[in-house]
Design a protein around this motif. Structure first.
Motif, PDB file in Angstrom:
ATOM      1  N   PHE B  68       1.472  -1.850 -11.878  1.00 26.37           N
ATOM      2  CA  PHE B  68       2.504  -2.373 -10.968  1.00 26.37           C
ATOM      3  C   PHE B  68       3.098  -3.684 -11.476  1.00 26.37           C
ATOM      4  O   PHE B  68       4.309  -3.863 -11.490  1.00 26.37           O
ATOM      5  CB  PHE B  68       1.926  -2.622  -9.568  1.00 26.37           C
ATOM      6  CG  PHE B  68       1.443  -1.374  -8.863  1.00 26.37           C
ATOM      7  CD1 PHE B  68       1.853  -0.109  -9.246  1.00 26.37           C
ATOM      8  CD2 PHE B  68       0.569  -1.486  -7.781  1.00 26.37           C
ATOM      9  CE1 PHE B  68       1.409   1.024  -8.583  1.00 26.37           C
ATOM     10  CE2 PHE B  68       0.117  -0.362  -7.111  1.00 26.37           C
ATOM     11  CZ  PHE B  68       0.529   0.890  -7.506  1.00 26.37           C
ATOM     12  N   THR B  69       2.221  -4.608 -11.845  1.00 28.66           N
ATOM     13  CA  THR B  69       2.705  -5.928 -12.243  1.00 28.66           C
ATOM     14  C   THR B  69       3.525  -5.844 -13.522  1.00 28.66           C
ATOM     15  O   THR B  69       4.577  -6.483 -13.637  1.00 28.66           O
ATOM     16  CB  THR B  69       1.534  -6.909 -12.414  1.00 28.66           C
ATOM     17  OG1 THR B  69       0.858  -7.009 -11.162  1.00 28.66           O
ATOM     18  CG2 THR B  69       2.017  -8.285 -12.819  1.00 28.66           C
ATOM     19  N   ARG B  72       6.887  -4.444 -12.853  1.00 27.73           N
ATOM     20  CA  ARG B  72       7.742  -5.433 -12.168  1.00 27.73           C
ATOM     21  C   ARG B  72       8.223  -6.521 -13.113  1.00 27.73           C
ATOM     22  O   ARG B  72       9.314  -7.064 -12.935  1.00 27.73           O
ATOM     23  CB  ARG B  72       7.000  -6.052 -10.981  1.00 27.73           C
ATOM     24  CG  ARG B  72       7.312  -5.365  -9.661  1.00 27.73           C
ATOM     25  CD  ARG B  72       6.845  -6.195  -8.507  1.00 27.73           C
ATOM     26  NE  ARG B  72       5.419  -6.425  -8.549  1.00 27.73           N
ATOM     27  CZ  ARG B  72       4.508  -5.620  -8.027  1.00 27.73           C
ATOM     28  NH1 ARG B  72       4.862  -4.533  -7.415  1.00 27.73           N
ATOM     29  NH2 ARG B  72       3.225  -5.907  -8.116  1.00 27.73           N
ATOM     30  N   ILE B  73       7.405  -6.878 -14.098  1.00 30.35           N
ATOM     31  CA  ILE B  73       7.876  -7.868 -15.078  1.00 30.35           C
ATOM     32  C   ILE B  73       9.084  -7.302 -15.818  1.00 30.35           C
ATOM     33  O   ILE B  73      10.102  -7.984 -15.979  1.00 30.35           O
ATOM     34  CB  ILE B  73       6.748  -8.267 -16.057  1.00 30.35           C
ATOM     35  CG1 ILE B  73       5.725  -9.141 -15.330  1.00 30.35           C
ATOM     36  CG2 ILE B  73       7.313  -9.012 -17.280  1.00 30.35           C
ATOM     37  CD1 ILE B  73       4.493  -9.471 -16.142  1.00 30.35           C
ATOM     38  N   SER B  75      11.180  -4.991 -14.774  1.00 30.43           N
ATOM     39  CA  SER B  75      12.299  -4.916 -13.836  1.00 30.43           C
ATOM     40  C   SER B  75      12.886  -6.305 -13.577  1.00 30.43           C
ATOM     41  O   SER B  75      14.110  -6.490 -13.603  1.00 30.43           O
ATOM     42  CB  SER B  75      11.816  -4.271 -12.530  1.00 30.43           C
ATOM     43  OG  SER B  75      12.750  -4.446 -11.503  1.00 30.43           O
ATOM     44  N   LEU B 215      15.297  -1.051 -10.651  1.00 29.95           N
ATOM     45  CA  LEU B 215      14.047  -1.196  -9.889  1.00 29.95           C
ATOM     46  C   LEU B 215      12.921  -0.349 -10.456  1.00 29.95           C
ATOM     47  O   LEU B 215      13.153   0.675 -11.102  1.00 29.95           O
ATOM     48  CB  LEU B 215      14.306  -0.789  -8.434  1.00 29.95           C
ATOM     49  CG  LEU B 215      15.245  -1.739  -7.681  1.00 29.95           C
ATOM     50  CD1 LEU B 215      15.652  -1.150  -6.337  1.00 29.95           C
ATOM     51  CD2 LEU B 215      14.589  -3.102  -7.504  1.00 29.95           C
ATOM     52  N   PRO B 216      11.691  -0.786 -10.206  1.00 33.59           N
ATOM     53  CA  PRO B 216      10.535  -0.024 -10.673  1.00 33.59           C
ATOM     54  C   PRO B 216      10.407   1.323  -9.961  1.00 33.59           C
ATOM     55  O   PRO B 216      10.882   1.488  -8.835  1.00 33.59           O
ATOM     56  CB  PRO B 216       9.336  -0.899 -10.267  1.00 33.59           C
ATOM     57  CG  PRO B 216       9.876  -2.245  -9.956  1.00 33.59           C
ATOM     58  CD  PRO B 216      11.289  -2.020  -9.497  1.00 33.59           C
ATOM     59  N   TYR B 218       7.178   3.390  -8.909  1.00 34.44           N
ATOM     60  CA  TYR B 218       5.719   3.243  -8.889  1.00 34.44           C
ATOM     61  C   TYR B 218       5.004   4.592  -8.783  1.00 34.44           C
ATOM     62  O   TYR B 218       3.871   4.729  -9.192  1.00 34.44           O
ATOM     63  CB  TYR B 218       5.293   2.396  -7.691  1.00 34.44           C
ATOM     64  CG  TYR B 218       5.913   1.010  -7.623  1.00 34.44           C
ATOM     65  CD1 TYR B 218       5.438  -0.014  -8.427  1.00 34.44           C
ATOM     66  CD2 TYR B 218       6.960   0.737  -6.742  1.00 34.44           C
ATOM     67  CE1 TYR B 218       5.986  -1.289  -8.352  1.00 34.44           C
ATOM     68  CE2 TYR B 218       7.516  -0.537  -6.664  1.00 34.44           C
ATOM     69  CZ  TYR B 218       7.032  -1.541  -7.472  1.00 34.44           C
ATOM     70  OH  TYR B 218       7.571  -2.789  -7.388  1.00 34.44           O
ATOM     71  N   ARG B 220       3.093   5.727  -6.904  1.00 37.46           N
ATOM     72  CA  ARG B 220       2.080   5.512  -5.846  1.00 37.46           C
ATOM     73  C   ARG B 220       2.654   4.541  -4.825  1.00 37.46           C
ATOM     74  O   ARG B 220       2.855   3.373  -5.106  1.00 37.46           O
ATOM     75  CB  ARG B 220       0.792   4.935  -6.444  1.00 37.46           C
ATOM     76  CG  ARG B 220      -0.250   4.619  -5.367  1.00 37.46           C
ATOM     77  CD  ARG B 220      -1.540   4.113  -5.968  1.00 37.46           C
ATOM     78  NE  ARG B 220      -2.312   5.186  -6.551  1.00 37.46           N
ATOM     79  CZ  ARG B 220      -3.122   5.026  -7.588  1.00 37.46           C
ATOM     80  NH1 ARG B 220      -3.223   3.850  -8.174  1.00 37.46           N
ATOM     81  NH2 ARG B 220      -3.817   6.040  -8.050  1.00 37.46           N
ATOM     82  N   ASP B 221       2.931   5.066  -3.641  1.00 37.13           N
ATOM     83  CA  ASP B 221       3.546   4.220  -2.626  1.00 37.13           C
ATOM     84  C   ASP B 221       2.609   3.891  -1.477  1.00 37.13           C
ATOM     85  O   ASP B 221       2.891   3.037  -0.658  1.00 37.13           O
ATOM     86  CB  ASP B 221       4.829   4.875  -2.099  1.00 37.13           C
ATOM     87  CG  ASP B 221       5.913   4.844  -3.166  1.00 37.13           C
ATOM     88  OD1 ASP B 221       6.021   3.812  -3.859  1.00 37.13           O
ATOM     89  OD2 ASP B 221       6.606   5.866  -3.348  1.00 37.13           O
ATOM     90  N   VAL B 223      -0.060   1.963  -0.767  1.00 38.23           N
ATOM     91  CA  VAL B 223      -0.845   0.907  -1.413  1.00 38.23           C
ATOM     92  C   VAL B 223      -1.639   0.043  -0.433  1.00 38.23           C
ATOM     93  O   VAL B 223      -2.348  -0.856  -0.835  1.00 38.23           O
ATOM     94  CB  VAL B 223       0.040  -0.019  -2.275  1.00 38.23           C
ATOM     95  CG1 VAL B 223       0.573   0.744  -3.464  1.00 38.23           C
ATOM     96  CG2 VAL B 223       1.163  -0.611  -1.458  1.00 38.23           C
ATOM     97  N   GLY B 238      -5.713  -6.337  -4.764  1.00 36.70           N
ATOM     98  CA  GLY B 238      -4.539  -6.983  -4.185  1.00 36.70           C
ATOM     99  C   GLY B 238      -3.803  -6.164  -3.157  1.00 36.70           C
ATOM    100  O   GLY B 238      -2.606  -6.278  -3.017  1.00 36.70           O
ATOM    101  N   ASN B 239      -4.502  -5.330  -2.429  1.00 36.73           N
ATOM    102  CA  ASN B 239      -3.772  -4.537  -1.445  1.00 36.73           C
ATOM    103  C   ASN B 239      -4.304  -4.693  -0.029  1.00 36.73           C
ATOM    104  O   ASN B 239      -4.082  -3.859   0.823  1.00 36.73           O
ATOM    105  CB  ASN B 239      -3.771  -3.058  -1.853  1.00 36.73           C
ATOM    106  CG  ASN B 239      -5.164  -2.545  -2.089  1.00 36.73           C
ATOM    107  OD1 ASN B 239      -6.130  -3.274  -1.840  1.00 36.73           O
ATOM    108  ND2 ASN B 239      -5.281  -1.326  -2.547  1.00 36.73           N
TER     109      ASN B 239
END
Lengths: 345, 246
Positions: B68-69, B72-73, B75, B215-216, B218, B220-221, B223, B238-239
């Motif tokens: 995920f991270t 996002r970097i 994006s 946009l990313p 994922y 998997r939504d 989370v 982190g969820n």
């Protein structure tokens, strides 16, 4: 010099443009609080996902609304920590790359420095040196500020922050998260002589705080008493009074110990009305002056980041193309940039 | 045609500059170092070609699925660059980029790309190669699922690639055995080179978007898990809801 500020350290995407001649040109904020409320707190992954959707549209909208064209921006400031590392990385990625594409310098701002300097966006600005009370959901600190980047923490909480104690007690009283501001409203209907809560750590020397015992005291009181609206209001009143008095006692002590005559109060809890009234009384007694950020700049915002960023850019600082976000970043480390804890991605 | 591409969805970090038929790349296996490396990589590519960002026709990024991270970097960086330089963006699947890489290396034409998605699942996509352009094309949908439940491809000789094949080799072999010709799990991560290559064809088809739509994906939504389960574990991932700091 004109600086774009970006803040994404928690659950607010915020942007602002500060101009060194004209002051704040504009600011915009998108709060995710509604989304997180259903979970009883901020969900880091959801926060990051929302920032990456909202940030660039916010910047675009702000530039259009303030009729600013890209060529007029001289620098980009973004919050690099402390905070949720995934959320911070969104602001850092966008901010750093945007600065590069505009061919202007970028600067990484410490979130708490932003809060401490937020009162400088007002007409009546505090001069250095001053004492800062940083009081929010994440922090309760007394800081000696001798100049930009020159901060020394002289009092800190040993457990919960004041804002956390507010939110947790609010939950005990059946208020929804984050309940601090609602608790303060409820307290206004409370009877001030019915309950008396302790003032933790005020009967011994020192500038540190502890609020977890107060929360327990509130929990016990809630359990022992009948559950009716007036009792809840009375408990809220007694709790708020205890927190406010504790903060006031420590501020008075810190002002006396340091000999400082200016007090800056920042962070979400600095919006608390009772706290403002009581601190003003105390400051007047001591011949000191109190400074607050504007109400909209007590909580997270882009304006304080743009402002702090401008000060740092003016001092010649800038970030390399390699950017980073720091979940933890001691305020004390700002002066020399030595003790940084890089969390990367 | 000039396209600048990045891919940071896995433990690898890469950037590529496509100029007509030529692609130059910077690539590094560097877990947790994407934020540090990605812009310097782009700067060095542009400097080497003596080009500025504004000379590009489009930007491209590996839009996931993946970490995920990391996604996002990619994006965030691309949104910042595209907004700042007013350039269109071509999002490219990170699974497709890896499938394309294996095709280039081996000539295989039926490809099953799988990334380990943790939590016993994988990110999955099936690709066939278009004979005219030698580019991969998605068959069906990209999904996140258990290895026992990956969509069965049509009959043929499919070749697996990606970290998911290491993590779930036995389950995948069992499910796909008669259709599987082999797999390569190790040391292959999606790269910016193939992102640029796939982006070129998508750009020509008019599939570019504006900055804020870069946009990313994922896959998997779901989370957020309920706080009753292992809280320490969730905090690491982190969820779980946390109290708001300042």
């Amino acid at each position: 010099m004109r600086v774009l500020g970006i803040e994404t350290s928690c659950d607010e995407s915020a942007v602002a443009i500060y101009d060194s001649e004209q002051g704040l040109l504009g600011h915009d904020l998108y709060s995710q609080a509604g989304m997180h409320a259903q979970y009883g707190g901020v969900v880091p992954e959801l926060a990051s996902r929302d920032h990456v959707r909202k940030l660039v549209p916010l910047i675009k909208q702000l530039l259009e609304r303030t009729a600013t064209c890209a060529a007029e921006i001289d620098g980009v400031a973004y919050t690099a920590g402390p905070g949720l590392v995934g959320a911070l990385l969104v602001g850092a990625s966008v901010g750093r790359s945007l600065a590069w594409s505009w061919n202007v310098p970028a600067v990484a701002v410490h979130h708490l420095e932003g809060h401490i300097l937020a009162p400088m966006l007002e007409q009546n600005r505090p001069a250095f040196p001053f004492l800062a009370l940083l009081v929010s959901g994440g922090h309760t600190q007394l800081i000696r500020a001798d100049g930009v980047g020159r901060y020394r923490i002289i009092g800190d909480t040993l457990d919960d922050s004041a804002g956390e104690a507010f939110d947790k007690t609010a939950k005990l009283l059946g208020l929804s998260y984050p309940g601090g501001p609602e608790l303060a409203r409820l307290a206004e209907q409370g009877n001030q002589s019915r309950f008396r809560f302790p003032r933790p750590m005020t009967n011994r020397p020192g500038l540190d705080f502890s609020f977890s015992g107060l929360k327990t005291f509130a929990a016990n009181t809630v359990r022992e008493q009948d559950d009716d609206p007036q009792t809840r209001a009375d408990i809220a009143h007694a709790f708020q009074q205890a927190v406010v008095e504790t903060l006031v006692i420590k501020c008075r002590r810190a002002l006396q110990q340091t000999g400082l005559t200016r007090l800056v109060v920042a962070g979400g809890v600095s919006a608390n009305r009772q706290l403002r009234i009581r601190l003003r009384e105390t400051a007047t007694q001591l011949g000191s002056e109190v400074f607050y950020p504007g109400m909209e700049f007590c909580t997270d915002n882009g304006a304080m980041i743009a402002y702090a960023g401008w000060l740092r850019l003016k001092a010649g600082e800038q970030e390399p193309l390699a950017f980073a976000a720091k979940a933890r970043w001691p305020l004390n480390a700002l002066a020399n940039n030595t003790d940084e804890q890089l969390t990367g991605c | 045609m000039k396209i600048l591409a990045i891919e940071t969805s896995s433990e690898a970090c890469s950037a590529a500059l496509l100029i007509n038929d030529e692609i130059r790349q910077r690539y590094q296996f560097a877990p947790q170092k994407h934020a540090e490396l990605i812009l310097p990589m782009l700067e060095s590519l542009l400097a080497e070609a003596q080009l500025s960002l504004n000379a590009m026709d489009a930007l491209a990024f590996g839009r996931g699925p993946g970490a995920f991270t990391g996604v996002r970097i990619a994006s965030g960086v691309i949104q910042g660059l595209a907004f700042g330089a007013d350039l269109p963006v071509v999002p490219v699947s990170s699974l497709a980029a890896l499938a394309q890489q294996l095709h280039r290396e081996t000539g295989e034409t039926q490809l099953l790309a799988a990334f380990d998605a943790r939590m016993k699942e994988l990110y999955w996509g099936a690709y066939e190669v278009d004979a005219d352009h030698q580019l991969v094309r998605l068959v069906g949908d990209e999904v996140v699922c258990l290895p026992e439940q990956v969509p069965l491809p049509t009959a043929g000789a499919w070749h697996g690639v990606g970290s998911g094949w290491c993590a779930y080799a036995a389950a995948l072999n069992e499910r796909l055995a008669p259709r599987l010709s082999g797999w390569m799990g190790d040391e292959r991560y999606p790269r910016a080179e193939e992102v640029a290559q796939l982006a070129l064809s998508r750009f020509k088809k008019g599939l570019a978007v504006s900055a804020e739509h870069a946009l990313p994906v994922y896959l998997r939504d779901n989370v957020v898990r309920q706080p009753q389960s292992d809280i320490a574990q969730e905090k690491r991932e982190g969820n779980t809801a946390i109290k708001k700091p300042l």
